[in-house]
Scaffold this active site. Structure first.
Site, PDB file in Angstrom:
ATOM      1  N   GLY A 183       4.644   7.108  -1.394  1.00 38.95           N
ATOM      2  CA  GLY A 183       5.988   6.571  -1.537  1.00 38.95           C
ATOM      3  C   GLY A 183       6.980   6.834  -0.432  1.00 38.95           C
ATOM      4  O   GLY A 183       8.165   6.535  -0.588  1.00 38.95           O
ATOM      5  N   LYS A 242       7.542   5.344   2.543  1.00 37.38           N
ATOM      6  CA  LYS A 242       8.211   4.126   3.013  1.00 37.38           C
ATOM      7  C   LYS A 242       8.920   3.414   1.862  1.00 37.38           C
ATOM      8  O   LYS A 242       9.931   2.736   2.075  1.00 37.38           O
ATOM      9  CB  LYS A 242       7.205   3.213   3.711  1.00 37.38           C
ATOM     10  N   CYS A 301      -1.216   3.606  11.092  1.00 38.86           N
ATOM     11  CA  CYS A 301      -0.978   4.798  11.907  1.00 38.86           C
ATOM     12  C   CYS A 301      -2.227   5.038  12.750  1.00 38.86           C
ATOM     13  O   CYS A 301      -2.702   6.162  12.891  1.00 38.86           O
ATOM     14  CB  CYS A 301      -0.624   6.009  11.054  1.00 38.86           C
ATOM     15  N   ASP A 345       1.258  -1.353   4.838  1.00 42.31           N
ATOM     16  CA  ASP A 345       0.927  -0.159   5.615  1.00 42.31           C
ATOM     17  C   ASP A 345      -0.520   0.176   5.255  1.00 42.31           C
ATOM     18  O   ASP A 345      -0.791   0.948   4.341  1.00 42.31           O
ATOM     19  CB  ASP A 345       1.881   0.976   5.255  1.00 42.31           C
ATOM     20  N   CYS A 395       0.876  -1.187   0.000  1.00 40.52           N
ATOM     21  CA  CYS A 395       0.000   0.000   0.000  1.00 40.52           C
ATOM     22  C   CYS A 395       0.905   1.225   0.000  1.00 40.52           C
ATOM     23  O   CYS A 395       0.995   1.963   0.980  1.00 40.52           O
ATOM     24  CB  CYS A 395      -0.919   0.004   1.217  1.00 40.52           C
ATOM     25  N   ASP A 438      -0.163   0.148  -5.427  1.00 37.67           N
ATOM     26  CA  ASP A 438      -1.250   0.966  -4.900  1.00 37.67           C
ATOM     27  C   ASP A 438      -2.430   0.856  -5.850  1.00 37.67           C
ATOM     28  O   ASP A 438      -2.263   0.497  -7.020  1.00 37.67           O
ATOM     29  CB  ASP A 438      -0.828   2.430  -4.745  1.00 37.67           C
TER      30      ASP A 438
END
Length: 437
Positions: free
Chosen positions: A248, A250, A368, A315, A244, A268
């Protein structure tokens, strides 16, 4: 712009944000770009006031309601001037002249409101915990489940503005080189306490004007996000998927960890997000990245490449509750139904992405989010469905990749603003056993 012109612009922006579904930063960015007459200092003043009001919204609205006034963008601004800045009603009146691009003159009702607000504080002992902590009332039980007795401290930290964290791009230089380059431009950065690649600036600034950023030596990335990329343990020569990838951030960190050697696939479902990453990849000098647009989490490409990758980072889309320091408006757009949908989607993404991992490879699930249903419970449910995966204790991975003692207890990575001065992050690191399917 005049001071009253700046304030009128804040009201316009608050109205725009209230009527659009897009995040406040995107609305504000488009709004300000469309008004070229607004200079850099004016933009900064408008932004500071705007984000301050968004961070104080629950308290401002509670006080307005106590004054028997319906909250509105204009009233929130007037209240903020008195409550946050201690501006007197008379001084506010001088800012409301009704001139070109200025605020309308105060009405009798406005004067009465300002008199009620004068001398009051932004905190009041009668405020419920959710008002003091600046979060929706309905989400309190979910946050309490995650934090217990430390909830007030964590929410207090989430009210504050986040620091500006940078990641040193090791494809272009080391931390000492980055510190020197920033210092040469008058920026005194400090090493972050946990990430060996992190630098922290004392205040927000336009980084795009700085040579270290333009040359790709540093990238904006919260320290928690840096740690997550390091814990993925992507190595030179490996095959790695950022499932995911989004814009960009990470992906860049993984490419640097791999020293541009090996195969890194950035996936993505959003074409526009993937295209936005192109410039960042070029600036960073990341050459081992292939971008792939998936139709959905179960795209046929996943099945065709099953069992082919050493590391798969997921992520996942999430509530973003850990990023409220940076996105204070996001909390008010969340709904219980939205979180339930995200939890379901996260499970589907994990079930699909895990097919890519080779035996002995690792699946890293991250959010997160601060909520257990998106974090620990999601990881536990995945492990219950997939007996060929085992959980690796984060402390062991931390020692092998970052070094030193991990700041988290238990098998998972869980970072938070009050405990670690990072955004809220969660990660579960899982290793695949047996044979690929």
């Amino acid at each position: 712009m005049t001071p009253e012109g700046r304030l009128a612009t804040v009201v316009e922006l608050l109205e725009e944000i209230a009527h659009q579904a897009r995040p406040a930063d995107l609305v504000a960015g488009a709004f300000l770009r469309a008004r070229r007459y607004i200079g850099a200092k004016d933009r900064r003043a408008v932004s500071d006031r705007l984000w301050g009001i968004l961070r104080r919204r629950a308290r401002i609205d509670w006080i307005l309601t106590e004054c028997r006034v319906e909250p509105s963008p204009r009233r929130r601004l007037l209240a903020d001037l008195v409550l946050a800045d201690r501006t007197t009603p008379e001084e506010v009146g001088k800012l409301c002249t009704g001139g070109a691009r200025g605020l309308e003159p105060l009405s009798p009702q406005d004067w009465a409101l300002l008199q009620q607000l004068s001398g009051r504080d932004l905190f009041h002992h009668d405020m419920p915990a959710w008002v003091r902590g600046e979060y929706p009332e309905w989400i309190e039980p979910r946050l309490a489940q995650a934090f217990g007795e430390t909830l007030a401290a964590e929410m207090g930290a989430l009210r504050d503005e986040a620091p500006v964290d940078l990641r040193v791009n090791t494809l272009k230089g080391d931390r000492e080189a980055a510190l020197a380059a920033l210092a040469a431009e008058g920026l005194q950065a400090q090493p972050t306490p946990f990430s060996p690649l992190g630098l922290r600036l004392p205040a927000r600034l336009a980084l795009t004007a700085q040579g270290a950023f333009r040359d790709g030596l540093v990238e904006v990335q919260d320290e928690g996000s840096q740690l997550l990329a390091l814990l993925t343990d992507a190595r030179a020569g490996q095959a790695v998927v950022d499932f995911c990838a989004g814009a960009g951030g990470k992906t860049l960190a993984l490419a640097a960890a791999m020293q541009n050697k090996g195969r890194l696939i950035a996936c993505d479902v959003n074409q526009r997000r993937a295209e936005q990453a192109t410039l960042r990849l070029r600036r960073a000098g990341a050459h081992n990245v292939t971008r792939r647009i998936l139709e959905s989490e179960s795209d046929k490409w996943v099945k065709r490449h099953g069992g082919s990758f050493d590391r798969v980072l997921v992520d996942a889309p999430c509530s973003g509750t850990g990023t409220w320091r940076r996105n204070p408006d996001a909390k008010w757009r969340l709904t219980p139904e939205g979180i339930d949908h995200l939890v379901e989607l996260q499970g589907k993404i994990l079930d699909s992405a895990q097919r890519l991992v080779r035996p002995g490879g690792r699946l890293v699930y991250a959010t997160c989010s601060l909520l257990a249903e998106e974090d620990e419970r999601q990881a536990e449910a995945f492990l219950a469905r997939h007996e060929d995966y085992r959980l690796l204790p984060v402390g062991e991975i931390w020692a092998a990749t970052i070094g030193g003692e991990c700041p988290c207890d238990g098998p998972y990575l869980r970072l938070s603003p009050a405990s670690n001065n990072t955004d809220g992050f969660f990660a579960a690191i899982m290793e695949r056993q047996g044979s690929a399917v």
